[in-house]
Enzyme design. Structure first.
Site, mmCIF file in Angstrom:
data_model
loop_
_atom_site.group_PDB
_atom_site.id
_atom_site.type_symbol
_atom_site.label_atom_id
_atom_site.label_comp_id
_atom_site.label_asym_id
_atom_site.label_seq_id
_atom_site.Cartn_x
_atom_site.Cartn_y
_atom_site.Cartn_z
ATOM 1 N N ASP A 1 3.533 0.383 12.286
ATOM 2 C CA ASP A 1 2.385 -0.270 11.643
ATOM 3 C C ASP A 1 2.224 -1.729 12.067
ATOM 4 O O ASP A 1 1.203 -2.350 11.746
ATOM 5 C CB ASP A 1 2.503 -0.174 10.114
ATOM 6 C CG ASP A 1 2.427 1.268 9.637
ATOM 7 O OD1 ASP A 1 1.954 2.125 10.397
ATOM 8 O OD2 ASP A 1 2.862 1.537 8.501
ATOM 9 N N LYS B 1 0.834 -1.202 0.000
ATOM 10 C CA LYS B 1 0.000 0.000 0.000
ATOM 11 C C LYS B 1 0.874 1.260 0.000
ATOM 12 O O LYS B 1 0.679 2.166 -0.792
ATOM 13 C CB LYS B 1 -0.902 -0.011 1.246
ATOM 14 C CG LYS B 1 -1.559 1.328 1.554
ATOM 15 C CD LYS B 1 -2.463 1.264 2.762
ATOM 16 C CE LYS B 1 -1.810 1.558 4.093
ATOM 17 N NZ LYS B 1 -1.466 2.946 4.377
ATOM 18 N N ASN B 2 1.838 1.300 0.914
ATOM 19 C CA ASN B 2 2.603 2.528 1.088
ATOM 20 C C ASN B 2 3.658 2.762 0.003
ATOM 21 O O ASN B 2 4.317 3.791 -0.003
ATOM 22 C CB ASN B 2 3.201 2.593 2.497
ATOM 23 C CG ASN B 2 2.101 2.858 3.524
ATOM 24 O OD1 ASN B 2 0.990 3.259 3.165
ATOM 25 N ND2 ASN B 2 2.397 2.613 4.785
ATOM 26 N N CYS C 1 -7.165 10.080 8.927
ATOM 27 C CA CYS C 1 -6.459 9.180 9.835
ATOM 28 C C CYS C 1 -6.638 9.636 11.274
ATOM 29 O O CYS C 1 -6.596 10.818 11.546
ATOM 30 C CB CYS C 1 -4.985 9.206 9.475
ATOM 31 S SG CYS C 1 -4.248 7.618 9.624
ATOM 32 N N ARG D 1 -9.280 -0.431 3.812
ATOM 33 C CA ARG D 1 -8.367 0.611 3.300
ATOM 34 C C ARG D 1 -7.009 0.025 2.940
ATOM 35 O O ARG D 1 -6.348 0.516 2.040
ATOM 36 C CB ARG D 1 -8.136 1.670 4.387
ATOM 37 C CG ARG D 1 -9.177 2.749 4.486
ATOM 38 C CD ARG D 1 -8.765 3.749 5.544
ATOM 39 N NE ARG D 1 -7.376 4.124 5.347
ATOM 40 C CZ ARG D 1 -6.518 4.422 6.322
ATOM 41 N NH1 ARG D 1 -6.895 4.410 7.567
ATOM 42 N NH2 ARG D 1 -5.270 4.744 6.042
ATOM 43 N N ARG E 1 -2.723 15.483 11.557
ATOM 44 C CA ARG E 1 -1.301 15.181 11.395
ATOM 45 C C ARG E 1 -0.626 16.305 10.608
ATOM 46 O O ARG E 1 -1.137 16.747 9.595
ATOM 47 C CB ARG E 1 -1.141 13.819 10.720
ATOM 48 C CG ARG E 1 -1.268 12.693 11.743
ATOM 49 C CD ARG E 1 -1.567 11.388 11.100
ATOM 50 N NE ARG E 1 -0.449 10.850 10.352
ATOM 51 C CZ ARG E 1 -0.551 9.790 9.554
ATOM 52 N NH1 ARG E 1 -1.716 9.187 9.391
ATOM 53 N NH2 ARG E 1 0.490 9.334 8.918
HETATM 54 N N1 EPU Z 1 5.609 14.731 11.069
HETATM 55 C C1 EPU Z 1 5.757 16.067 11.341
HETATM 56 N N2 EPU Z 1 5.640 16.941 10.296
HETATM 57 C C2 EPU Z 1 5.413 16.554 9.026
HETATM 58 C C3 EPU Z 1 5.264 15.181 8.754
HETATM 59 C C4 EPU Z 1 5.375 14.300 9.814
HETATM 60 O O1 EPU Z 1 5.948 16.454 12.478
HETATM 61 O O2 EPU Z 1 5.344 17.419 8.142
HETATM 62 C C5 EPU Z 1 5.704 13.779 12.188
HETATM 63 C C6 EPU Z 1 4.424 12.941 12.350
HETATM 64 O O3 EPU Z 1 3.454 13.632 13.114
HETATM 65 C C7 EPU Z 1 4.954 11.704 13.061
HETATM 66 C C8 EPU Z 1 6.375 11.581 12.514
HETATM 67 O O4 EPU Z 1 6.667 12.809 11.855
HETATM 68 O O5 EPU Z 1 5.005 11.907 14.440
HETATM 69 C C9 EPU Z 1 6.605 10.478 11.547
HETATM 70 O O6 EPU Z 1 5.550 10.415 10.632
HETATM 71 P P1 EPU Z 1 5.793 10.167 9.077
HETATM 72 O O7 EPU Z 1 5.728 11.484 8.377
HETATM 73 O O8 EPU Z 1 7.010 9.330 8.879
HETATM 74 O O9 EPU Z 1 4.524 9.338 8.741
HETATM 75 P P2 EPU Z 1 3.843 9.382 7.361
HETATM 76 O O10 EPU Z 1 4.874 9.546 6.322
HETATM 77 O O11 EPU Z 1 2.694 10.303 7.395
HETATM 78 C C10 EPU Z 1 4.027 6.838 6.712
HETATM 79 C C11 EPU Z 1 3.034 5.739 6.448
HETATM 80 C C12 EPU Z 1 2.376 5.341 7.754
HETATM 81 C C13 EPU Z 1 3.466 4.868 8.707
HETATM 82 C C14 EPU Z 1 4.512 5.983 8.897
HETATM 83 C C15 EPU Z 1 5.682 5.566 9.752
HETATM 84 C C16 EPU Z 1 2.264 6.222 4.233
HETATM 85 C C17 EPU Z 1 1.139 6.655 3.353
HETATM 86 N N3 EPU Z 1 2.011 6.228 5.527
HETATM 87 O O12 EPU Z 1 3.266 7.899 7.273
HETATM 88 O O13 EPU Z 1 1.511 4.270 7.446
HETATM 89 O O14 EPU Z 1 2.891 4.562 9.945
HETATM 90 O O15 EPU Z 1 5.019 6.386 7.629
HETATM 91 O O16 EPU Z 1 6.311 4.468 9.207
HETATM 92 O O17 EPU Z 1 3.327 5.862 3.764
HETATM 93 C C18 EPU Z 1 -0.338 2.862 7.766
HETATM 94 O O18 EPU Z 1 -0.027 2.305 6.705
HETATM 95 O O19 EPU Z 1 -1.195 2.396 8.556
HETATM 96 C C19 EPU Z 1 0.321 4.124 8.124
HETATM 97 C C20 EPU Z 1 -0.163 4.968 9.007
#
Ligand code: EPU
Length: 419
Positions: A306, A22-23, A116, A399, A123
């Site tokens: 995850d 998915k990701n 989410c 999802r 977020r």
């Molecule tokens: N963060 C910030 N600012 C930003 C972006 C992120 O502070 O601009 C913080 C977030 O709040 C969090 C941390 O950085 O505390 C790390 O989050 P990250 O940005 O790495 O998460 P993401 O990229 O939004 C992806 C996956 C998630 C997975 C995380 C961590 C996708 C679409 N989503 O999210 O997947 O948990 O990386 O590995 O790739 C899932 O599949 O269930 C899922 C939530």
């Protein structure tokens, strides 16, 4: 609203095939907007999040031919510079369209991405915005929308003060068509980032270092088309491995990459959970006694957030106490209240830490799936439990897991979808 009816005391057996990640798909679909040529994507998971992402692409004017597990995309002309708010509000990964649109059109308008419940409040996307700014974009917030403009994106040096998976991927794809060189530091290293770089490089991009903390992108004028296979979903594979261990089942997981699950498998060895593996398969053996083992979620190659929810269920069946420390998301341990309702012995220390004492018997209940990963964790708990469990709000599970009820039923589980 559809729901799952699940019978407990489940024993699974046989083989299950892992679907495309998915990701990885959720980044490669928007990245196709960077090219005007035809792109074929295979091993696409047939899940709600991917379908929403394809809808968003189509709404922007991208040509799309989609069958269950593959699609052909051509974004020769993009007719809109605004993300459809109805879809963007449901899908966090809608943010992945912003960089490619900015690179192709020089302008993009979008609402704060939604969809989410695992982070505190909404977020944040501050790192994305900072990165676009560093590439020369002007950012305004008006009437509930971000407006971002950049006549010509230019390469930059950017240091991520927080490691972010989608942040890394977004800036990496935005830099592909920028003028000059971009150097991104303190990048996330998840395998999906390497997969996105492989896809972009296959189309003619010049990206080096994806999968390491420093990524260098040399801007190119345009990208070509091509054919690409989505890598196997390591979270789905890890979830099935944990499901097999928790239900004391012998299960072969195929079309996966055990190399992406090193931390989980290293822990299984310490916990007395036997397994064997090959290049693209993994077989879990039933363990008599599972030893408890504490975890702290961490960016790759650490323990993935995850897999935290399924793993917490596993710890309810392990002998001894384990500390589960969720470091990435503020709300991802709240689902443990449902496990407590099922009979688990779990003490919440604070929003980021719980102690699980095991092993405990679980009993079936009526529950609502709060998010994707907690949803699949509840299914595992329902398999382990005595009696029947009813799980509501299963859209959250659909999802991210393709036809999960049918696939688990083929392993002997009793799980029925009630429409
Ligand atoms: N963060 C910030 N600012 C930003 C972006 C992120 O502070 O601009 C913080 C977030 O709040 C969090 C941390 O950085 O505390 C790390 O989050 P990250 O940005 O790495 O998460 P993401 O990229 O939004 C992806 C996956 C998630 C997975 C995380 C961590 C996708 C679409 N989503 O999210 O997947 O948990 O990386 O590995 O790739 C899932 O599949 O269930 C899922 C939530």
């Amino acid at each position: 609203m559809p729901k799952f009816l699940i019978e407990g005391n489940a024993k699974l057996s046989g083989e299950i095939e892992v679907k495309g990640a998915k990701n990885a798909a959720l980044k490669i679909i928007p990245a196709t907007l960077l090219s005007k040529e035809k792109i074929n994507i295979n091993n696409l998971p047939d899940i709600e999040d991917v379908n929403r992402s394809l809808e968003l692409l189509k709404d922007l004017g991208g040509f799309l031919k989609h069958s269950k597990n593959s699609c052909e995309i051509q974004a020769e002309k993009i007719t809109k510079n605004e993300l459809n708010p109805e879809i963007a509000n449901k899908l966090r990964a809608s943010i992945m369209f912003v960089g490619p649109l900015l690179a192709r059109l020089g302008e993009v308008k979008f609402p704060h991405p939604g969809g989410c419940v695992i982070g505190a409040g909404t977020r944040p996307i501050d790192l994305f915005l900072e990165g676009y700014g560093a590439m020369g974009a002007e950012i305004k917030w008006k009437d509930g929308f971000y407006h971002i403009k950049a006549k010509r994106l230019k390469g930059c040096a950017y240091f991520f003060t927080t490691v972010s998976v989608t942040g890394t991927e977004s800036l990496m794809m935005t830099a592909v068509l920028a003028s000059g060189t971009t150097i991104l530091k303190n990048c996330a290293m998840e395998p999906e980032i390497g997969a996105l770089a492989d896809f972009l490089n296959g189309c003619g991009a010049k990206i080096k270092g994806a999968g390491t903390p420093t990524i260098m992108i040399e801007g190119v004028k345009e990208l070509k088309g091509g054919t690409f296979n989505i890598i196997p979903d390591r979270i789905e594979a890890g979830t099935f491995a944990i499901m097999a261990a928790a239900t004391r089942s012998k299960l072969k997981i195929t079309k996966c990459n055990p190399g992406h699950l090193e931390i989980l498998l290293s822990m299984f060895k310490k916990q007395g959970i036997g397994f064997s593996s090959g290049e693209d398969w993994l077989e879990i053996k039933p363990a008599k006694v599972i030893k408890s083992y504490s975890i702290k979620t961490h960016e790759y190659p650490g323990f993935p957030t995850d897999l935290q929810s399924p793993y917490t269920v596993l710890m309810t069946q392990a002998a001894g106490s384990s500390l589960i420390h969720e470091t990435i998301y503020d709300r991802r341990l709240l689902f443990t209240d449902m496990l407590t309702q099922m009979g688990a012995d779990i003490i919440m220390c604070d929003p980021h830490r719980v102690v699980v004492n095991g092993p405990t018997k679980l009993a079936g209940r009526k529950l609502t799936s709060p998010d994707l990963r907690a949803g699949i964790a509840i299914i595992i708990a329902a398999f382990v439990a005595e009696g029947k469990t009813e799980v509501d709000n299963i859209y959250q599970i659909d999802r991210g897991y393709e036809n999960i009820d049918t696939r688990l039923s083929s392993l002997g589980a009793k799980i029925k979808r009630i429409e």
